[in-house]
Write a protein that holds these residues in place. Structure first.
Motif, PDB file in Angstrom:
ATOM      1  N   ALA A 236      38.959   2.579  18.761  1.00  0.00           N
ATOM      2  CA  ALA A 236      39.810   3.286  19.719  1.00  0.00           C
ATOM      3  C   ALA A 236      39.296   2.954  21.111  1.00  0.00           C
ATOM      4  N   LEU A 237      40.194   2.940  22.079  1.00  0.00           N
ATOM      5  CA  LEU A 237      39.798   2.558  23.440  1.00  0.00           C
ATOM      6  C   LEU A 237      40.248   3.613  24.439  1.00  0.00           C
ATOM      7  N   ASN A 238      39.256   4.112  25.209  1.00  0.00           N
ATOM      8  CA  ASN A 238      39.550   5.055  26.292  1.00  0.00           C
ATOM      9  C   ASN A 238      39.606   4.287  27.607  1.00  0.00           C
ATOM     10  N   LEU A 239      40.574   4.668  28.461  1.00  0.00           N
ATOM     11  CA  LEU A 239      40.783   3.884  29.680  1.00  0.00           C
ATOM     12  C   LEU A 239      40.400   4.616  30.960  1.00  0.00           C
ATOM     13  N   ASP A 240      40.011   5.905  30.868  1.00  0.00           N
ATOM     14  CA  ASP A 240      39.745   6.625  32.123  1.00  0.00           C
ATOM     15  C   ASP A 240      38.286   7.057  32.294  1.00  0.00           C
ATOM     16  N   ASP A 242      36.694   9.439  30.922  1.00  0.00           N
ATOM     17  CA  ASP A 242      36.535  10.901  30.864  1.00  0.00           C
ATOM     18  C   ASP A 242      35.549  11.271  29.739  1.00  0.00           C
ATOM     19  N   VAL A 243      34.336  11.707  30.144  1.00  0.00           N
ATOM     20  CA  VAL A 243      33.245  11.932  29.185  1.00  0.00           C
ATOM     21  C   VAL A 243      33.631  12.968  28.127  1.00  0.00           C
ATOM     22  N   ALA A 244      34.268  14.080  28.566  1.00  0.00           N
ATOM     23  CA  ALA A 244      34.617  15.148  27.622  1.00  0.00           C
ATOM     24  C   ALA A 244      35.598  14.635  26.560  1.00  0.00           C
ATOM     25  N   LYS A 245      36.568  13.856  27.007  1.00  0.00           N
ATOM     26  CA  LYS A 245      37.579  13.311  26.089  1.00  0.00           C
ATOM     27  C   LYS A 245      36.948  12.357  25.063  1.00  0.00           C
ATOM     28  N   ILE A 246      36.036  11.523  25.568  1.00  0.00           N
ATOM     29  CA  ILE A 246      35.387  10.534  24.692  1.00  0.00           C
ATOM     30  C   ILE A 246      34.518  11.261  23.655  1.00  0.00           C
ATOM     31  N   LYS A 247      33.808  12.280  24.139  1.00  0.00           N
ATOM     32  CA  LYS A 247      32.915  13.055  23.256  1.00  0.00           C
ATOM     33  C   LYS A 247      33.757  13.756  22.177  1.00  0.00           C
ATOM     34  N   ASP A 248      34.907  14.266  22.584  1.00  0.00           N
ATOM     35  CA  ASP A 248      35.831  14.928  21.668  1.00  0.00           C
ATOM     36  C   ASP A 248      36.284  13.992  20.557  1.00  0.00           C
ATOM     37  N   CYS A 249      36.649  12.806  20.964  1.00  0.00           N
ATOM     38  CA  CYS A 249      37.094  11.784  20.005  1.00  0.00           C
ATOM     39  C   CYS A 249      35.975  11.500  19.012  1.00  0.00           C
ATOM     40  N   TYR A 250      34.764  11.336  19.544  1.00  0.00           N
ATOM     41  CA  TYR A 250      33.592  11.040  18.716  1.00  0.00           C
ATOM     42  C   TYR A 250      33.350  12.176  17.716  1.00  0.00           C
ATOM     43  N   TYR A 300      28.128   0.435  11.856  1.00  0.00           N
ATOM     44  CA  TYR A 300      28.920   1.677  11.950  1.00  0.00           C
ATOM     45  C   TYR A 300      30.270   1.463  11.280  1.00  0.00           C
ATOM     46  N   ASP A 301      31.098   2.546  11.259  1.00  0.00           N
ATOM     47  CA  ASP A 301      32.414   2.360  10.646  1.00  0.00           C
ATOM     48  C   ASP A 301      33.570   2.744  11.568  1.00  0.00           C
ATOM     49  N   TYR A 302      33.273   3.013  12.844  1.00  0.00           N
ATOM     50  CA  TYR A 302      34.345   3.276  13.823  1.00  0.00           C
ATOM     51  C   TYR A 302      33.775   3.026  15.224  1.00  0.00           C
ATOM     52  N   ILE A 303      34.465   2.260  16.043  1.00  0.00           N
ATOM     53  CA  ILE A 303      34.006   2.020  17.420  1.00  0.00           C
ATOM     54  C   ILE A 303      34.905   2.797  18.380  1.00  0.00           C
ATOM     55  N   VAL A 304      34.282   3.583  19.264  1.00  0.00           N
ATOM     56  CA  VAL A 304      35.030   4.244  20.334  1.00  0.00           C
ATOM     57  C   VAL A 304      34.556   3.606  21.640  1.00  0.00           C
ATOM     58  N   ALA A 305      35.402   2.783  22.232  1.00  0.00           N
ATOM     59  CA  ALA A 305      35.006   2.076  23.454  1.00  0.00           C
ATOM     60  C   ALA A 305      35.636   2.737  24.669  1.00  0.00           C
ATOM     61  N   SER A 306      34.968   2.576  25.801  1.00  0.00           N
ATOM     62  CA  SER A 306      35.543   3.063  27.054  1.00  0.00           C
ATOM     63  C   SER A 306      35.214   2.074  28.157  1.00  0.00           C
ATOM     64  N   ALA A 325      41.299  -3.237  19.894  1.00  0.00           N
ATOM     65  CA  ALA A 325      41.556  -1.871  19.410  1.00  0.00           C
ATOM     66  C   ALA A 325      42.939  -1.756  18.771  1.00  0.00           C
ATOM     67  N   GLY A 326      43.651  -2.879  18.658  1.00  0.00           N
ATOM     68  CA  GLY A 326      44.987  -2.838  18.056  1.00  0.00           C
ATOM     69  C   GLY A 326      45.887  -1.842  18.766  1.00  0.00           C
ATOM     70  N   ASN A 327      45.688  -1.721  20.099  1.00  0.00           N
ATOM     71  CA  ASN A 327      46.510  -0.835  20.929  1.00  0.00           C
ATOM     72  C   ASN A 327      46.309   0.654  20.632  1.00  0.00           C
ATOM     73  N   ASN A 328      45.155   0.995  20.023  1.00  0.00           N
ATOM     74  CA  ASN A 328      44.832   2.393  19.723  1.00  0.00           C
ATOM     75  C   ASN A 328      44.132   2.996  20.952  1.00  0.00           C
ATOM     76  N   LEU A 329      44.924   3.472  21.902  1.00  0.00           N
ATOM     77  CA  LEU A 329      44.404   3.898  23.217  1.00  0.00           C
ATOM     78  C   LEU A 329      44.417   5.413  23.356  1.00  0.00           C
ATOM     79  N   PHE A 330      43.464   5.950  24.136  1.00  0.00           N
ATOM     80  CA  PHE A 330      43.524   7.392  24.439  1.00  0.00           C
ATOM     81  C   PHE A 330      42.942   7.665  25.815  1.00  0.00           C
TER      82      PHE A 330
END
Ligand code: AMP
Ligand code: MG
Length: 330
Positions: A236-240, A242-250, A300-306, A325-330
């Motif tokens: 998944a790829l974060n574009l802004d 935002d630490v709270a959002k990324i942590k939430d996803c994780y 690992y088994d899931y990458i959350v990039a920002s 990320a196959g267009n899996n954006l947040f």
């Protein structure tokens, strides 16, 4: 097939050049990513590139040259714009699309009347190409769809036993593929962004260039529509940033039973999480990007990039990250 691992000495370079002229496949370093070379004048050799990579045959190849004189062997016409780019920007991490000569077979261009041409900046790449004598088609030296290889060891991971040789050179400096600039039509079009920016091109041409952002809108560059550069695990790829959002996803991924990893600009902001630095500046991010994906997919088994940098080069890096990320954006 027993793949030979060749070094940058006169003897091995001669072997590599001989292999290419015999129709064999040789992977070699460039400043962008490692390329899988074949003799551009040998149709069977070119076709075997698609087989080794598992590449769809409607995705055209870039022809690599070591000097400007070779360009006119391949291109039917060189417009004044093309002349400016060739004179002022080459060699560099830029590919120009020009009308093709009939000596360039349809299997290189996926049936298009144009051919993509690049003269790499890497001295190692041009040394190899000089030993080949003939122009050399070269897509990235990986299995189609996977992150591109930026070291010879990554070429080995994907293509050992499938190609005749790997020329073991330096790790790639840039780390993402060349800017593709179409100069075959009425107006210059950037079909794929890279380290050579629109601003640099506009400065040389003295006019605006159009960036083709929606791959579906441009049949001219079939390659850009494929899912590309993807690790084996979901991403998944974060574009802004935002630490709270990324942590939430994780945290949600952990709750779902994943063992995720963050690939972020400031891992220190994510205490208690698996976190790796994506890079401290754009050059570093590009340089490490594909290698990071290949390392993390094993642990690992899931990458959350920002990635939230806003420079022109950052847009080119984002182009790769979004596909990874196959267009899996947040
Ligand atoms: P790759 O070899 O996978 O790094 O990709 C080569 C890129 O160049 C792809 O995006 C292709 O679509 C593009 N390309 C190659 N030949 C042409 C051409 N004749 N016209 C337009 N784009 C091209
Ligand atoms: Mg590729």
């Amino acid at each position: 097939m027993n793949t030979q691992y060749l070094q940058f000495n006169e003897k091995d370079l001669s072997t590599a050049g001989e292999f290419i002229r015999q129709g064999k496949l040789v992977a070699f370093p460039t400043e962008t990513v490692y390329g899988l070379g074949a003799n551009a004048f040998d149709v069977e050799a070119v076709k075997s590139t698609y087989v080794a990579k598992g590449r769809p045959s409607d995705n055209p190849l870039i022809v690599h040259v070591h000097c400007k004189e070779q360009i006119s062997q391949i291109a039917r016409t060189i417009s004044p714009d093309a002349e400016k780019i060739i004179d002022n920007l080459m060699p560099a991490s830029i590919t120009v699309v020009l009308p093709k000569r009939s000596i360039i077979d349809d299997c290189i261009t996926a049936g298009l009347d144009t051919v993509a041409i690049r003269m790499p900046e890497s001295v190692q790449a041009r040394t190899f190409l000089r030993h080949c004598v003939v122009p050399v088609t070269a897509p990235s030296a990986n299995t189609s769809g996977r992150p591109s290889p930026t070291t010879w060891q990554r070429v080995r991971d994907d293509l050992d036993g499938k190609i005749s040789a790997v020329l073991c050179g330096e790790p790639c400096n840039v780390g993402i593929e060349s800017t593709v600039l179409d100069l075959s039509g009425d107006e210059p079009l950037i079909l794929r962004p890279g380290i050579v920016t629109p601003e640099q091109i506009e400065k040389v041409l003295g006019k605006k260039v159009t960036i083709v952002t929606d791959p579906k809108s441009k049949v001219n560059s079939p390659g850009v529509r494929y899912k590309h550069y993807a690790p084996k695990i979901p991403m998944a790829l974060n574009l802004d940033g935002d630490v709270a959002k990324i942590k939430d996803c994780y945290d949600n991924l952990v709750k779902e039973g994943f063992n995720p990893v963050l690939l972020v600009e400031s891992p220190q902001s994510f205490k208690g999480c698996n976190a790796v630095c994506i890079g401290t500046n754009d050059d570093e991010v590009a340089h490490n990007l594909f290698e990071n994906l290949r390392i993390l997919e094993n642990d690992y088994d899931y990458i959350v990039a920002s990635f939230s940098s806003k420079t022109a080069f950052a847009q080119s890096i984002l182009n790769r990250l979004i596909r990874s990320a196959g267009n899996n954006l947040f």
